[in-house]
Structure formats: C-alpha cells, structure tokens
Design a protein around this motif. Structure first.
Motif, PDB file in Angstrom:
ATOM      1  N   MET B 171       4.098   1.118  -1.843  1.00 50.90           N
ATOM      2  CA  MET B 171       4.222   2.212  -0.694  1.00 50.90           C
ATOM      3  C   MET B 171       4.145   0.584   1.022  1.00 50.90           C
ATOM      4  N   GLY B 172       4.577  -0.704   0.782  1.00 50.10           N
ATOM      5  CA  GLY B 172       4.977  -1.847   1.210  1.00 50.10           C
ATOM      6  C   GLY B 172       3.989  -1.991   1.350  1.00 50.10           C
ATOM      7  N   ILE B 173       2.656  -2.506  -0.030  1.00 49.64           N
ATOM      8  CA  ILE B 173       1.299  -3.491   0.395  1.00 49.64           C
ATOM      9  C   ILE B 173       1.250  -3.974   0.789  1.00 49.64           C
ATOM     10  N   HIS B 174       1.237  -5.547   1.435  1.00 58.33           N
ATOM     11  CA  HIS B 174       1.714  -6.677   1.341  1.00 58.33           C
ATOM     12  C   HIS B 174       0.802  -7.438  -0.066  1.00 58.33           C
ATOM     13  N   THR B 175       0.875  -7.412  -1.406  1.00 58.54           N
ATOM     14  CA  THR B 175       0.144  -8.743  -1.675  1.00 58.54           C
ATOM     15  C   THR B 175      -0.099  -9.872  -1.841  1.00 58.54           C
ATOM     16  N   HIS B 176      -1.055 -10.743  -2.208  1.00 60.55           N
ATOM     17  CA  HIS B 176      -1.056 -11.819  -2.401  1.00 60.55           C
ATOM     18  C   HIS B 176      -2.215 -11.797  -3.800  1.00 60.55           C
TER      19      HIS B 176
END
Lengths: 350, 598
Positions: B171-176
């Motif tokens: 869902m367009g999560i920005h992962t770090h």
C-alpha cells in the motif's frame, strides 16, 4: 430449511428419583400449529411424569383421532402407545386396562373425539370407572379439518369461516359429574402451575380421572370473544382452588387458614392439598360442585381447578373382582387349574 | 430486573462469545458461514478486515475465541475456529483487488512506525488508504516482527507470512529495513506528524544468578534470540543434547526447533507444575508428539561446566502448594537434586519490554516495570504525538492483541492528525436483520449438528523433523472444513423478543431444547437465576428480560446455552420471537470493508 430438535440439552438439568432428566420424557417435535395449546398440555404431561418419577415403560398413552390425538407422538417417546379409531380410545383403554392393570393409562382426546363421535364410548368409560387419566384437549372447534364448529363451540359462536353455531355447547365436566365420574377437573393449557399438579393428582387417582383442559386453537378459534381463546380464558379464569399434589413420602409444608384448606388422601397414600378460593364449597360434595359449575357458567366464567373428587372411588377391577395381576403374568397352573376345579365349577351349576 | 436494552450494541455483542473474546472482535460466525458456503475469498476478507493476518493467525493464533465458544458449554469441544480461519486463507481466490489501496494524492501527514510487527503493520493498513505517508522502521531486513523471528517455519511457512505482510507493504509503505532506531529523539526531530512504537517485547529473560551461568555462557542462549537466528538462517545446527528451560509457547517453539536442527535428546524443564504451564495445550501436545519429555516441578540450580564445556544442569525438586487465596508457592520436597546432561541450554522463561533507545527526557513517561505510560483506550503516550501498541504498550500478549491495538492506535493517530480529540472514538458498526424466509425457512443453517470436533491432520513425523520448514499441521481440507464449520452454533443470529406480540402460549418455553426460556414473575437477578427452568449458574452470561406481559409475568431467557436453533421463533404463532443476524464490526480509521450481501 430445518425443523429438527437438536439433541443437546442444558448440562445442568435436574434429575428425578430415577436419575432421569425431563428430556427423557419428551417426544418427537410437534407438527401442530405454532402456539397450539395442545403443545403446552404435552409439556405439562412431560413435566408431571418427570416429577412423579414414572418409569416410562410403566405408562401407556392412548388416543383417537384429531389434533389432540396426534400429541402422544410429542411426549413420552419411551412409553407404550396406541392410536385408535376416531372416538374409540375409551374402549381400547378399557380393554388394555383389563388385560394389564399395572400400567398407568393416559388417554388423550379432543372435543370432537369425545363430545361428538366418541360420546358413547366416553360416558361408558366414566360409568365403568376405568382406572385412567382422560385428558380432553378442548379447543371448541375441529382444528384438524379447518376449524368447523364442534360440540363444545359456544352457542352463538362463529367458526373462522363464518358458520354460526346454533346449538348449545356440551359441558364435559358437568356431564362427567352427572355420569358419576370420580375425579373431575378443568384447567387451561396456558396455566402450567395449575395443570401440572392436576395431572399428577389425576394419575394418582384410582379410577376414571377427567381433565377438561381448555386449549386455544391459535389458527381457528383464538378470537377474543371465543371462550376457548387465550385472551378470554385469561380474563374470565375463575379457579375453585389452588392445588398442591404431595407424594406419599413428602411432608406437607404449605398451610392455609382454617376452613380454606382441604386435604384429600389418595389411594396410593399421596395427598392433594387444596387451597379453596371460595368457602362454602367442598370438592368431595357432588351437589356443591354442580351448583358452583352452573353459577360460573351463568356468569360467563371459566371455572378451573379440581371440581369433584370421590376419594372412596372403586375402579372397574375392584367392582369386577378381577385377578390382582396382569393377565400376561398368569401361567398355565393358574389358567388351567385341572379337572378337579372344573368339576367343582360345573357342580355349582347343577 | 429491568427489561434488557437490546439497543445497546454491547448486549448482543456479548452473546457472540467468540467474537466478544477476540481482542480484534472478528465476526467469527459470519466468516464460518461463508466457509460453509464455499465463499472462501469472502470469508478471508471478513477476517482480513478485522485481523489483517488471517493466514498467519489461522495457524498461530492464541485462540481466545475457542475457550469462549458456546459449543464448549453444550458438548466437549469448541468449534475449531482457528483452523477454519486457515481453511479460508488456504482456499481463497484473488484478494488483492478487493483490498483498499493507497490514494496517489497524499493527505499531507507523515507517520513513523517503529518496529515492523503486527501492531505497526495494522496501523499502516488502516492509515495508508487514507493518504497518510507511512515510514516503517525495522532492524531486520523484512517486516513481520516476532511473527518472523519467533514463530518457527514449521508452524508458519514463510510464504504465508510474506504474502500477508506484503498486502500491507504494497500500500505504498516506505520501508526502512536494516535500520535499528537507536534514538527516539532523532525520530522526533524528523518531520513526522505522529510516531507509533510497535517494538514488541524484545528482551528475553535470563537466569544471571544461577550458579555456573557465566562459565556456561557459550552454551547458553536466550530463546527468542536463538529462534531469530534460526529464522534468518544464521544458525542451522544444534547440539545433540539440549535442555529448554521454560513452559511457555516460546519454550515449545525452541524445543521443537532444536529437534529439527539435530537435537536428539531435547528435554523441556519447567520449574512449576505441568498444569500451570503457560503454553497453549496444543503446542504442548505437538512437542510431546515429537518425543520431547517435559519435566515439571524442577527449578534450575546450577549449570555444570567441566573443562570449559557444558556437561549439563542440576535441578532441585519442588512441590506446588496453594494457599486459600490460590496463591502458589513452590516448596522444596527434600528429594535429591537431579542432573540432566546437556550440550546446550535454551532459556525461554519469558520476555520483557525494553526501551533503551527512548531517551527519558522527551516527555514520554515510564511507569512500573519500565513500561511507558500509555492510555488503554487511545494508546497515546504522555507525549501527544507518540503512540504505543502491541507488546510494547502493556507487555507481552499475542498477535491478535497487537492487531487490536493497532486498529485503535490508527484511529487515535487519524483523530490526532486531524486535530480532533483522541477520545472521540467512533461507535462500532452494527446491523440487525431478520433471517426469516418462510415457514421453517431461515437464511442460515439452523440445524444443530452433533459432530464432534474434527482433528487436523499432521505431516509425518519423520519428514517433519528432518526440515524445519516443513509445516507440521496440514489444515482441514475443504470437505472436513465444511463439516467443522457446520458445528458452529451461529451465535450471531440473535433471538429477538417482541413483548407486545407475545400471547403467552408457552410454545417457545416448551420447545426450547436447552430450557433457556422461562415465563415467570419478575424478581432480582439472583432470585431469577435460581428459579428458571434450568438453573442459570453461569453468571458471566446475561439474562434477557422482556417487559411486562399481559399476565404480569416476564419472559426470561438465559443466554448461556442457547443453541440459536430458532425453534422458539419457529413455534411462535405471533412472530414475537424472530431470529435476526447481528453483525458487529469494530470501527477502523479507514472504512470497514464489507460485501454487499452480508
């Protein structure tokens, strides 16, 4: 689609003296109309037999034809049963009772089965004082054939289809008292508090016990003006007494003020304790019962409760001096006592 | 008693025992009926809406619903709810197109999620469709948190985990990833509008005071760390003789994993009685099935090290005594100590929260046991833009609790960002619809089947023990799944009583198979409970009380063992009883997913 009674029961159902729970006295699920008074009476029979710890195999249920006569399927599945020809249940019960006096006979009939086609049978079972409980599920119409007026329909009443009833209603309790019945009561399917002890007392009675139970036909005769409807009966209910049935081994715990209570000892040692709601009335006095009934009738009341009882009742076996044991327990020695006995009997006729 | 207020959404919610017991309040009977109708995709989505990880939970859930299940009160075993959830997950069709997507146009708010476990992923799932820009931080190279590091693959295949984690991340999560957040201060300095902490309870408890512990250090591992190193492939073997200390689910996972990595003689030792073990009964059974003895009442006394090598451990013998308040004390029996040989020891005696990375001068207050001070309803900390959820909030619980926290925290974060009070909680979505279709016809299967609980097939032991990735439980196939689904009593199909229609014919009371219904004079609750048709001794279940009827009596229904068979409504001549389906859905930050004909 489903119409199946689940097998699960409440895990904490109380047990009776035999270790049975109430569901052990149930029958198949009813196919009568939803809300039929007959189902309530079936439930009261189940409750009574459970509370009396009757061994199911010691009871025979008998019926004729009609909605009422279908009900034996819906209670006491583990008991004996006989579904007879229309109106002929009293003969079958008489015969069965003659053959095996040890069983409890529970006849179930309706106003059509007893007050019309079976009237002759009905009065003769009373007359002979056959030891049985005779429950009339009285709904004042022929429910099974779409609600035509029956012999207990109110004079001037209308069937659901509009047919006016020109004929006076037969009052089964008055008739039974007239015919010499030894236990006569009337109750209402919607009042189990009264009905259950009455059924228990009727079972304990040695002789013919009639219970005329007003049982509303929700489909054809539950109009507010019908004397057999839920509303009318509730509004005009007039009880002679409240009644406690006390089994032999139990202590009587309820006490009433003097003159308002009557204890009736039953044949088997149990006791019916009546709390009279009207003084000047004695259930052991046939005349006062008839008077009270006619007064109630004149006032449009539905008089319920134990109306008449003869504690000295002698049933048919006693009157006929029959053998003390069921016929099926008689062996060859008793049945064929030998030629010397035959000689003696023959000699009596010479 | 006063007439029951059935307009209170909690009244009928409580009747649906399984749903009420579920921390996320998943509409269990609803999805079980869908499974029976072979509508696996819909069943999956009803689950997904509520608990985000149906495939994962269908294998690993703690199942608070099952002990609550009404079926367990009328026969031996509850419905296998957890395993049915898996049936939905295993047999579903394409679901991604049914799930909400993140809008291209963002709403301008940025949220940081610290820790990539179930709580954080739930927050992401609820906020991403609303246009929030979400940044997820995790120290590992994949999201999933403890579901990945602590639950072994033989209970939860990686593919199932990846699939459900990715539904959220996509869902367009920005992962770090591979980013251990070592300072809350630094996070706060970034321009996040709100921060959610879902870092779990990452610190395994040790036994620093047991004799020989420092000397044995090389041969002793903390359970959750050891499981993580196995999960990420850093550790592929173990010694032949292994002792696992502890009686919880982590201990069960440790011993079973050790069996798969070469442990031939694996022994679980618990200090307390077997019956007090915290592990779920089925986990204990599974361990025992893999030839792992569980020794009880044996607290550890010493690690025995000889010549720099671990030889084994020494245990005392105790007996559990309970005082009148039920408080337990473990009293030494005086029997000689017991020595158990071991090359390696895994300590799985519990885990704690740990927040070394949160500076204590930021306004985030910490209380007892070094846990943050968090509002139980809003999950807000004492610093208004920082929220906590999952194990990080109130200590170790389970996945489904973390999901429930995540949903509520997401609501708070959304309210907070929009400048509204976080106490302005949305009411649950409820719906009550008659199920009557005709005479003897209901739109649910009202017949109560008598089948006993079906058992789930297992993979062959020899095969399963060879490879830690072989899943042990195989799940129900669809035909057994159907039969198990039919055991559900449909407790969400409520018995609704209309006082004004009742003519008191007693038909319902007479027909009720479980003697739930009584018409009687009103009284106090204690008095009524004693004089109903069957004693109502289960006080955790409510009495449904009608208004006054014409005769002055009231209808009392004991909800306890109602089978929801609908016979009361079948036998009612005036339709004073009706069977109506009650759907209760917890409101979420994002709109509730529903299918049109539910």
């Amino acid at each position: 689609m489903t119409y199946i009674k689940p097998k699960f029961r409440h895990p904490e159902l109380p047990k009776n003296d035999l270790g049975y729970v109430k569901s052990d006295y149930e029958g198949a699920i009813s196919t009568l109309c939803a809300g039929c008074g007959h189902d309530s009476i079936s439930a009261a029979i189940v409750q009574s037999c459970f509370e009396l710890s009757i061994e199911p195999h010691r009871l025979a249920k008998l019926s004729g034809i009609g909605c009422s006569s279908k009900t034996p399927t819906y209670f006491l599945s583990n008991s004996h049963g006989f579904n007879s020809v229309h109106g002929r249940m009293p003969s079958i019960a008489t015969g069965a009772n003659m053959a095996n006096r040890d069983l409890i006979y529970l006849g179930v009939s309706g106003d059509g089965d007893s007050a019309s086609i079976g009237m002759g049978q009905f009065v003769h079972a009373i007359r002979k004082n056959v030891n049985m409980v005779y429950i009339v599920m009285n709904n004042g119409c022929y429910g099974l054939t779409k609600g035509q007026n029956s012999a207990t329909t109110d004079l001037g009443g209308f069937s659901k289809a509009g047919g006016l009833n020109h004929y006076p209603a037969i009052d089964l309790v008055s008739l039974a008292i007239e015919m010499g019945a030894t236990f006569v009561g009337r109750s209402f399917s919607g009042d189990k508090n009264q009905l259950v002890p009455m059924i228990k007392a009727a079972i304990a009675h040695q002789g013919f016990a009639l219970l005329d139970v007003v049982s509303p036909c929700v489909t054809f005769n539950n109009k507010a003006e019908s004397t057999k409807s839920y509303d009318y009966v509730r509004a005009h209910l007039e009880a002679t007494s409240t009644i406690d049935y006390v089994p032999e081994k139990e202590e009587i715990t309820v006490s009433y003020e003097a003159g308002m209570s009557a204890l009736v000892e039953m044949h088997d040692g149990s006791v019916i304790q009546l709390h009279k709601l009207a003084p000047n009335w004695d259930p052991r006095d046939r005349f006062s019962a008839v008077r009270r009934l006619q007064k109630a009738q004149a006032n449009g009341e539905v008089l319920t409760g134990l109306l008449y009882i003869d504690p000295e009742s002698k049933d048919m076996h006693e009157l006929e001096q029959t053998v003390d044991v069921p016929l099926n327990s008689l062996r060859e020695a008793e049945l064929c006592p030998g030629s010397s006995v035959l000689e003696r009997v023959n000699a009596e006729f010479r | 008693m006063k007439p029951t207020d059935i307009t209170n959404p909690e009244y009928f919610h409580k009747v649906v025992d399984c749903q009420y017991a579920c921390p996320a309040h998943t509409p269990v009977p609803e999805y079980i009926r869908l499974i029976a109708a072979e509508r696996y995709t819909d069943a999956y989505m009803v689950n997904w809406e509520s608990n985000v990880f149906p495939g994962i939970l269908g294998r690993t859930c703690d199942r608070p619903c099952e002990p609550a299940c009404r079926r367990g009160r009328v026969e031996d075993e509850p419905v296998a709810i957890c395993r049915l959830k898996r049936v939905a997950a295993d047999n579903k069709g394409e679901v991604k197109s049914l799930m909400p997507t993140a809008p291209k146009k963002k709403n301008g708010f940025k949220i940081a999620l610290i820790g990539g476990g179930p709580a954080s992923l739930t927050v992401a799932r609820d906020l991403a469709p609303l246009g929030y820009e979400i940044h997820l931080y995790d120290e590992w190279d994949k999201a999933g948190g403890m579901m990945r590091t602590q639950i072994p693959s033989f209970r939860l295949p990686e593919s199932v985990l990846d699939e459900e984690v990715n539904y959220v991340l996509d869902m367009g999560i920005h992962t770090h990833f591979n980013t251990y957040v070592s300072s809350m201060k630094k996070i706060l300095e970034k321009d996040y509008d709100a921060i959610f902490v879902g870092t779990g309870a990452p610190k395994g408890r040790d036994l620093p005071d047991v004799e020989g512990r420092p000397e044995a250090d090389k041969f002793v591992h903390l359970g959750i760390e050891w499981l993580a190193s196995v999960a990420f492939g850093h550790r592929t073997t173990t010694s032949k003789k292994v002792i696992v200390l502890g009686g919880g689910n982590t201990a069960m996972d440790c011993c079973r994993t050790a069996r798969r990595l070469g442990g031939e003689k694996v022994t679980v030792v618990v200090r307390s009685p077997f019956n007090d073990m915290k592990a779920s009964p089925w986990e204990i059974e599974d361990a025992q099935r893999e030839d792992i003895p569980i020794l009880n009442n044996m607290p550890p006394k010493a690690f025995v090290v000889e010549g720099g090598k671990l030889k084994g451990m020494l245990f005392g013998k105790v007996a559990a005594l309970y005082d009148e308040n039920g408080k337990r004390s473990l009293v030494p029996t005086g029997e000689p100590d017991i020595f158990i040989e071991a090359d390696e020891v895994l300590i799985a005696i519990g885990q704690d929260n740990s927040f070394p990375w949160i500076e204590r001068d930021l306004g985030i207050k910490f209380g007892k046991w070094d846990l943050p001070v968090v509002d139980r309803t809003t999950f807000q900390s004492t610093l208004d833009r920082v929220f906590f959820g999952g194990d990080a909030a109130f200590g170790p619980e389970n996945v489904i609790t973390a999901v429930a926290h995540g949903h509520q925290a997401a609501i708070s974060i959304d309210l907070f960002c929009r400048g509204e009070s976080v106490y302005n909680r949305p009411a649950p979505m409820t719906n009550l619809i008659s199920q009557k279709m005709g005479i003897h016809e209901w739109s649910y299967d009202s017949a109560v089947v008598e089948d006993l609980r079906y058992t789930v097939p297992h993979a062959e032991k020899q095969v399963a023990l060879k490879d830690r990735k072989v899943e042990v439980e195989l799940g129900f196939n669809t035909s057994v799944g159907f039969k198990e689904a039919q055991r559900c009593l449909n407790c969400d199909i409520q018995t609704i009583f209309n006082t004004s229609r009742c003519i008191e014919c007693d038909a319902c009371m007479d027909v009720c198979p479980t003697s739930c219904i009584t018409f009687t004079a009103n009284g106090t609750e204690d008095d009524l409970r004693k004089r109903l048709k069957a004693p109502a001794n289960n006080t955790s279940q409510d009495l449904y009380v009608s208004g006054n009827l014409n005769t002055g009596r009231v209808m009392i229904k004991d909800e306890d063992v109602c089978l929801h068979c609908g016979l009361c409504a079948e036998r009612c001549p005036t339709a004073a009883w009706d069977m109506q389906k009650y759907l209760y859905q917890v409101s979420k930050a994002s709109p509730i997913w529903s299918i049109s004909d539910l």
